[in-house]
Write an enzyme that holds these catalytic residues in place. Structure first.
Site, PDB file in Angstrom:
ATOM      1  N   LYS A   1       2.158  11.176   7.333  1.00 56.51           N
ATOM      2  CA  LYS A   1       1.373  10.781   8.521  1.00 56.51           C
ATOM      3  C   LYS A   1       1.781  11.646   9.787  1.00 56.51           C
ATOM      4  O   LYS A   1       1.450  12.759   9.872  1.00 56.51           O
ATOM      5  CB  LYS A   1       1.317   9.338   8.738  1.00 56.51           C
ATOM      6  CG  LYS A   1       0.405   8.677   7.492  1.00 56.51           C
ATOM      7  CD  LYS A   1      -0.325   7.199   7.976  1.00 56.51           C
ATOM      8  CE  LYS A   1      -1.467   6.912   6.828  1.00 56.51           C
ATOM      9  NZ  LYS A   1      -0.926   5.955   5.887  1.00 56.51           N
TER      10      LYS A   1
ATOM     11  N   PHE B   1       0.828  -1.104   0.070  1.00 61.07           N
ATOM     12  CA  PHE B   1      -0.074   0.063  -0.190  1.00 61.07           C
ATOM     13  C   PHE B   1       0.972   1.301   0.046  1.00 61.07           C
ATOM     14  O   PHE B   1       1.724   1.402   1.000  1.00 61.07           O
ATOM     15  CB  PHE B   1      -1.061  -0.057   1.142  1.00 61.07           C
ATOM     16  CG  PHE B   1      -1.903   1.334   1.198  1.00 61.07           C
ATOM     17  CD1 PHE B   1      -3.000   1.229   0.282  1.00 61.07           C
ATOM     18  CD2 PHE B   1      -1.633   2.500   1.601  1.00 61.07           C
ATOM     19  CE1 PHE B   1      -3.802   2.238   0.277  1.00 61.07           C
ATOM     20  CE2 PHE B   1      -2.367   3.533   1.503  1.00 61.07           C
ATOM     21  CZ  PHE B   1      -3.463   3.536   0.948  1.00 61.07           C
TER      22      PHE B   1
ATOM     23  N   ASP C   1       9.354   3.281   2.135  1.00 61.89           N
ATOM     24  CA  ASP C   1       8.101   3.891   2.422  1.00 61.89           C
ATOM     25  C   ASP C   1       7.763   3.623   4.021  1.00 61.89           C
ATOM     26  O   ASP C   1       7.107   2.740   4.374  1.00 61.89           O
ATOM     27  CB  ASP C   1       7.044   3.250   1.507  1.00 61.89           C
ATOM     28  CG  ASP C   1       5.636   4.076   1.591  1.00 61.89           C
ATOM     29  OD1 ASP C   1       5.697   4.978   2.878  1.00 61.89           O
ATOM     30  OD2 ASP C   1       4.551   3.886   1.004  1.00 61.89           O
TER      31      ASP C   1
HETATM   32  C1  LIG Z   1      -1.205   6.035   4.357  1.00 57.04           C
HETATM   33  C2  LIG Z   1       0.067   5.548   3.566  1.00 57.04           C
HETATM   34  C3  LIG Z   1       0.341   6.165   2.267  1.00 57.04           C
HETATM   35  C4  LIG Z   1      -0.273   7.048   1.543  1.00 57.04           C
HETATM   36  O1  LIG Z   1      -0.532   8.440   2.552  1.00 57.04           O
HETATM   37  P1  LIG Z   1      -1.796   9.319   2.172  1.00 57.04           P
HETATM   38  O2  LIG Z   1      -1.331  10.466   3.072  1.00 57.04           O
HETATM   39  O3  LIG Z   1      -2.851   8.817   2.539  1.00 57.04           O
HETATM   40  O4  LIG Z   1      -1.775   9.588   0.891  1.00 57.04           O
HETATM   41  C5  LIG Z   1       1.477   5.609   1.591  1.00 57.04           C
HETATM   42  N1  LIG Z   1       2.221   4.830   2.035  1.00 57.04           N
HETATM   43  C6  LIG Z   1       2.068   4.037   3.168  1.00 57.04           C
HETATM   44  C7  LIG Z   1       2.833   2.730   3.691  1.00 57.04           C
HETATM   45  C8  LIG Z   1       0.899   4.480   4.142  1.00 57.04           C
HETATM   46  O5  LIG Z   1       0.416   3.675   4.997  1.00 57.04           O
END
Ligand SMILES: *Cc1c(COP(=O)(O)O)cnc(C)c1O
Length: 429
Positions: free
Chosen positions: A276, A147, A235
């Site tokens: 986040k 994700f 990420d």
């Molecule tokens: C939440 C998340 C995203 C996307 O972030 P948004 O602020 O919702 O666009 C990308 N990568 C990971 C691992 C995430 O948990």
């Protein structure tokens, strides 16, 4: 208007969202109206423990007073300049965050998905200009069940049919290997090393259900990338910023608080993506960090965002990262996480309906012993909410448990008691 809104009850408010909002989410039927630390309150004043933390954006707790104060002060002073001009917060923030995480440079954006898109663009351009990949042939390797966000390019390499279906045509240039499978990474590198610009990975897969890879997977993939002139892209939007018991999940067991004193002990990514909790939930702030040899491929006019690097974002992010360090949130997450998994293991042993608990720090999941298509996890979450604890099912029959990292041991034990009571009720219902 404001008065009228305040008098609406939860049922009315859910009806409004249902009627006027796109149905792109399926929330639990709880309407939140206030938050403080580990707690949130609904429109009727019922108090809950937050065990989702807005998908780990609220690591520092709801409405952290220092973060809120910084935001108020900056909002009264200067909100947005665009990058057409310099502002007096951006450079200070850039110095702060790059020193905090140990990189030469940062590229500031807003949402997590924008951060991922930014990393993809940097990686591709680096592939052409520095690695010499023929134009438009760069490959970025990703993992199954990933994700990374919701844009067209990102969902182009998703394996989730809901996320991807009927949104094509898809962006080419991505190839997927199974997560936690170093042999597959070796195989694709053996076959296509010359065209692979990067390997992008979540050090722990959060959305997929909190999959923790084997302890050497991240280290070995980084080493493979390094040996083959491939950028290793982490990420850490969900796993980073103390969530998993260290500053970054790739830090492994390093217990440093920001100023990593043991840089060599962790697997340093070539590109690090954060979002986040970078703002503690106060504001959308994301960041892409890399060293000069990589970041220099981006020149004026080639990437940007009107809000990226705005003064509020910069001020808020500095305070949010200060809080992580000052309040020892990584250590607290590590300690409470060990305790939480031990307590959940007791419940797994006691109740057949619980299959297993897994996770790291305070990013954990309990797998329910029922078909992924059943509503058991959802039903348990509804019952947990009734009992004063908010958690959300993720893919299939998995419940993610990720409270704010400012939780105390006593609060955690209260939560464990709520979970135990809820499971017992569910079974006898
Ligand atoms: C939440 C998340 C995203 C996307 O972030 P948004 O602020 O919702 O666009 C990308 N990568 C990971 C691992 C995430 O948990």
């Amino acid at each position: 208007m404001q008065k009228e809104t305040m008098s609406l009850n939860s049922k009315d408010l859910i009806a409004l969202e249902d009627k006027y909002g796109a149905h792109n989410y399926h929330p639990l039927p709880v309407v939140l109206a206030k938050g403080e630390g580990v707690y949130v309150w609904d429109a009727e004043g019922k108090k809950y423990f937050d065990f989702l933390s807005a998908y780990s954006a609220i690591n520092q707790g709801h409405c952290h007073p220092r973060i809120v104060q910084t935001m108020k002060d900056q909002a009264e002073t200067l909100c947005l300049t665009s990058r057409a001009f310099y502002n007096d917060k951006l450079g200070v923030y850039e110095q702060y965050i790059t020193e905090y995480f140990g990189f030469d440079k940062v590229l500031p954006m807003n949402s997590g998905a924008e951060g991922v898109e930014t990393a993809i663009k940097i990686c591709r351009k680096w592939g052409y200009e520095k690695k010499g990949i023929p134009l438009n042939e760069a490959i970025i390797v990703v993992c199954g069940q990933n994700f990374h966000g919701r844009t067209v390019s990102i969902i182009s390499f998703s394996s989730d049919p809901d996320a991807k279906g009927k949104f094509g045509p898809y962006t080419p240039g991505f190839e997927s290997i199974p997560y936690n499978d170093i042999d597959s990474l070796k195989a694709i590198i053996d076959e296509k090393a010359d065209k692979i610009a990067g390997f992008m990975v979540e050090p722990i897969q959060g959305e997929a259900g909190v999959f923790v890879p084997d302890s050497n997977f991240i280290k070995e993939s980084a080493a493979l990338c390094n040996a083959n002139n491939i950028l290793f892209i982490a990420d850490e939007i969900q796993t980073g910023i103390a969530r998993t018991g260290s500053l970054l999940a790739i830090c492994g067991d390093c217990t440093c608080q920001g100023h990593c004193e043991q840089q060599e002990s962790y697997t340093r990514p070539d590109i690090l993506i954060l979002g986040k909790a970078l703002s503690g939930g106060a504001y959308p702030v994301s960041a892409v960090l890399a060293n000069d040899a990589i970041m220099e491929v981006i020149q004026p006019g080639q990437h940007g965002s009107t809000y990226g690097g705005n003064p509020i974002a910069c001020a808020v992010a500095i305070t949010a990262l200060d809080v992580v360090k000052d309040e020892h949130l990584a250590q607290n997450a590590r300690k409470l996480g060990n305790q939480f998994r031990a307590e959940m293991q007791k419940l797994v042993d006691k109740f057949d309906i619980l299959n297993l608990v897994r996770g790291k720090g305070l990013l954990n999941a309990v797998v329910i012993n029922d078909s992924p298509d059943s509503s058991t996890a959802w039903d348990i979450c509804v019952r947990l909410a009734d009992n004063g604890l908010l958690a959300k099912p993720t893919h299939g029959n998995i419940i993610r448990f990720a409270p704010p990292l400012v939780m105390t041991e006593e609060q955690l034990m209260d939560c464990v008691a709520i979970i135990e009571k809820t499971i017992a009720e569910h079974i006898s219902a």
